[in-house]
Design an enzyme around this catalytic site. Structure first.
Site, short mmCIF file in Angstrom:
data_model
loop_
_atom_site.label_atom_id
_atom_site.label_comp_id
_atom_site.label_asym_id
_atom_site.label_seq_id
_atom_site.Cartn_x
_atom_site.Cartn_y
_atom_site.Cartn_z
N CYS A 382 4.63 7.71 4.92
CA CYS A 382 5.57 8.53 5.71
C CYS A 382 5.72 9.91 5.06
O CYS A 382 4.83 10.74 5.19
CB CYS A 382 6.90 7.83 5.88
SG CYS A 382 7.80 8.44 7.29
N HIS A 508 5.46 3.10 7.96
CA HIS A 508 5.77 2.35 6.73
C HIS A 508 5.06 0.99 6.75
O HIS A 508 5.66 0.00 7.17
CB HIS A 508 7.28 2.13 6.62
CG HIS A 508 8.05 3.38 6.35
ND1 HIS A 508 8.25 3.87 5.09
CD2 HIS A 508 8.65 4.25 7.20
CE1 HIS A 508 8.95 4.98 5.15
NE2 HIS A 508 9.21 5.24 6.42
N GLU A 510 4.53 -0.96 4.43
CA GLU A 510 5.13 -1.91 3.49
C GLU A 510 6.00 -2.96 4.18
O GLU A 510 6.16 -4.06 3.66
CB GLU A 510 5.94 -1.17 2.41
CG GLU A 510 7.17 -0.40 2.88
CD GLU A 510 6.88 1.06 3.25
OE1 GLU A 510 5.72 1.37 3.59
OE2 GLU A 510 7.83 1.88 3.21
N1 GLN Z 1 11.76 13.08 5.91
C1 GLN Z 1 10.58 12.80 6.66
C2 GLN Z 1 10.84 12.79 8.15
O1 GLN Z 1 11.95 12.66 8.58
C3 GLN Z 1 9.94 11.50 6.21
C4 GLN Z 1 10.78 10.30 6.47
C5 GLN Z 1 10.31 9.08 5.71
O2 GLN Z 1 9.57 9.18 4.74
N2 GLN Z 1 10.76 7.91 6.14
O3 GLN Z 1 9.93 12.89 8.94
#
Ligand code: GLN
Length: 551
Positions: A382, A508, A510
């Site tokens: 992400c 994600h 994970e």
């Molecule tokens: N801050 C970033 C966004 O909002 C990544 C978010 C995250 O890593 N879950 O896109």
């Protein structure tokens, strides 16, 4: 009719109630009983999505896009279930629905009270998850500790449930801590006695007591707890601290907890639980294996629970490759002024996990640069993908301008940005892409090979996206956009050609890893880490220039 197991906590929090619940779920599944799980959190936030990871640890995202407690991750991993938003209920969520109903006039002018209106709302959520899942047993964990003011309505709801659906259909399990006094070398049962007394004063008597302790629980201690807390001797279960959390279901099983639950609730179950695969897995975990050092470079590393699922997913992948993952936690802020080699020289792989806000971002960008230049396997999750994009764009354009508009609203090169339609959404959470979305991996790429070229559903939690205006310039310079939304609009996976493994995903992965079924991207990442010959900071392959990438 579904049966309920209510799990409360005594003495102190963070003793591993979530793992106990997950383990009970695993045991029941082994007995062939269909089970689902619900966590009741007494805090007033509507969900943990807006809470700092330092307060709460990781926010676990379900496939239907709920931002939930990290215990749901343990439930999913142990029981191998995909849960939904019905599995996490907070006091904030309960009160907001009661108040919304009151404003709508649903209560027809009555006075709204904790009992019955709040408790009814809680009970309706317990019934709702049973209806939705059709499970024969619902294990309900009450967050916090007995005696907290906030948890009273939840405990009262449990008391009422027992009355309404019949005592034979409900089992109360109390998880407590037996503290160890080193001066006298003994475990103390008094806090447990007090906490059971507290439970009784609100009308709940435990049927089972699970005793967490760092030292062996002797038969005499069990006798004492049985006598003073009025719980049958075989229902006092020891849960000593173990090397791996995955051993807990086996420890509970050895002491007959599964059998006790099956007979007390009159469940249709197999004579013995099928835990063969699980035991084999625990055996494999316990054998010492080749250590693979992996750095997690993030913002909240002081609290490893903030990356709970990432850590577990790495372990799962390590297990699959027959190696032990040694995580070194690196604060990205510490890398902002350089000196990365001191932190990263000895690792064989680097993970940059998710996160929000500008703190530590430049350190993460430097980390991505270090991984690229030194050919260290890199997995960006992400935010970790966004950072990988920013770094490569800065490299290709030979400028520090490229950025995400999350960190620099005025940047001239917004390689990561808000989609045009999102800009006007004010409500925190309202603009997030949450939950499972499809992703199509391209053949002949790291992602394609990992996923067997299938369309996969992965879970998201972010606001910002890759800006497709930069596809061409980054693609020409060495990036491959190896995972796209099926319509081709959104970049979901990026990777770098000519590098042993440098991959970032906008989702994600994970959250979908299981102990005996590692996530494909983590599996490939650890595979690459295992192969890297890197030692003492020098990789035999020199870094490539932009011209070489293009060629
Ligand atoms: N801050 C970033 C966004 O909002 C990544 C978010 C995250 O890593 N879950 O896109």
């Amino acid at each position: 009719m579904p049966k309920y197991i209510f799990v409360t906590g005594g003495v102190v929090s963070s003793v591993g109630k979530g793992i106990t619940v997950a383990s009970i779920g695993r045991l029941l599944k082994g007995y062939g009983v269909s089970v689902s799980v619900q966590k009741l959190d007494p805090y007033l936030n509507v969900d943990p999505g807006t809470m700092s990871p330092y307060q709460h640890g990781e926010v676990f995202v379900t496939k239907d896009g709920a931002e939930t407690d990290l215990d749901l991750g343990h439930y999913e991993r142990f029981i191998d279930l995909d849960l939904t938003r019905s599995s996490n209920v907070t006091a904030g969520d309960i009160y907001s629905s009661v108040i919304a109903k009151e404003r709508r006039g649903d209560y027809l002018g009555r006075t709204i009270q904790t009992v019955p209106h709040v408790t009814n709302e809680i009970k309706s959520r317990m019934r709702q998850i049973a209806d939705e899942t059709g499970a024969s047993v619902i294990v309900v964990e009450v967050g916090g500790t007995v005696g907290d003011i906030e948890s009273l309505p939840f405990l009262e709801a449990i008391r009422q449930m027992r009355n309404e659906i019949g005592r034979d259909n409900v089992l109360n399990i109390h998880v407590t801590l037996l503290p160890y006094i080193s001066a006298t070398g003994e475990l103390k049962t008094k806090p447990t006695q007090h906490s059971v007394k507290e439970l009784r004063s609100i009308g709940l008597q435990p049927d089972v007591i699970v005793c967490r302790s760092d030292y062996p629980v002797t038969p005499e201690i069990k006798d004492k707890i049985s006598l003073f807390c009025d719980v049958e001797r075989h229902a006092v279960i020891a849960a000593p601290t173990v090397d791996t959390i995955y051993e807990v279901p086996l420890i509970l099983h050895e002491q007959g907890l599964g059998q006790l639950i099956v007979s007390r609730l009159g469940l249709e179950a197999s004579a013995e639980p099928d835990l063969d695969d699980w035991s084999a897995m625990v055996e494999r975990i316990k054998v010492p294996k080749e250590p693979i050092p992996i750095a997690i470079v993030g913002k909240y590393v002081e609290l490893p629970d903030a990356y709970c699922s990432v850590r577990e997913a790495l372990y799962h992948a390590g297990l699959d490759h027959g190696c032990d993952i040694e995580v070194s936690w690196v604060r990205s802020e510490d890398l902002e002024n350089g000196g990365l080699d001191a932190y990263l020289r000895t690792v064989k792989g680097i993970v940059v996990p998710g996160g929000f806000g500008p703190r530590g971002i430049e350190g993460m960008i430097k980390t991505a640069r270090y991984a690229r230049e030194n050919q260290v396997p890199y997995l960006g999750l992400c935010l970790g993908m966004q950072v990988m994009v920013i770094e490569f764009a800065r490299h290709v354009m030979n400028s520090d301008e490229p950025n995400s508009t999350e960190f620099d609203l005025e940047t001239g090169e917004p390689v990561i940005y808000l989609l045009p339609g999102q800009k006007d959404i004010e409500n925190m959470g309202g603009s997030m892409r949450l939950g499972a979305y499809p992703c199509k991996a391209a053949p002949d790429t790291l992602a394609g090979r990992a996923y067997d070229d299938q369309v996969v559903y992965e879970r998201h939690r972010h606001r910002y996206e890759f800006n497709n205006a930069y596809m061409k310039v980054l693609g020409d310079a060495g990036f491959t956009f190896s995972g796209m939304s099926p319509g081709g609009d959104l970049v979901e996976i990026t990777e770098l050609r000519g590098h042993p493994f440098m991959l970032g995903c906008q989702f994600h992965p994970e959250f979908k890893s299981r102990p005996y079924r590692p996530h494909p991207l983590f599996r490939e990442f650890i595979g690459a880490a295992k192969k890297t010959l890197r030692e003492g900071g020098q990789h035999p392959l020199p870094a490539m220039s932009v011209e070489e990438y293009k060629a």
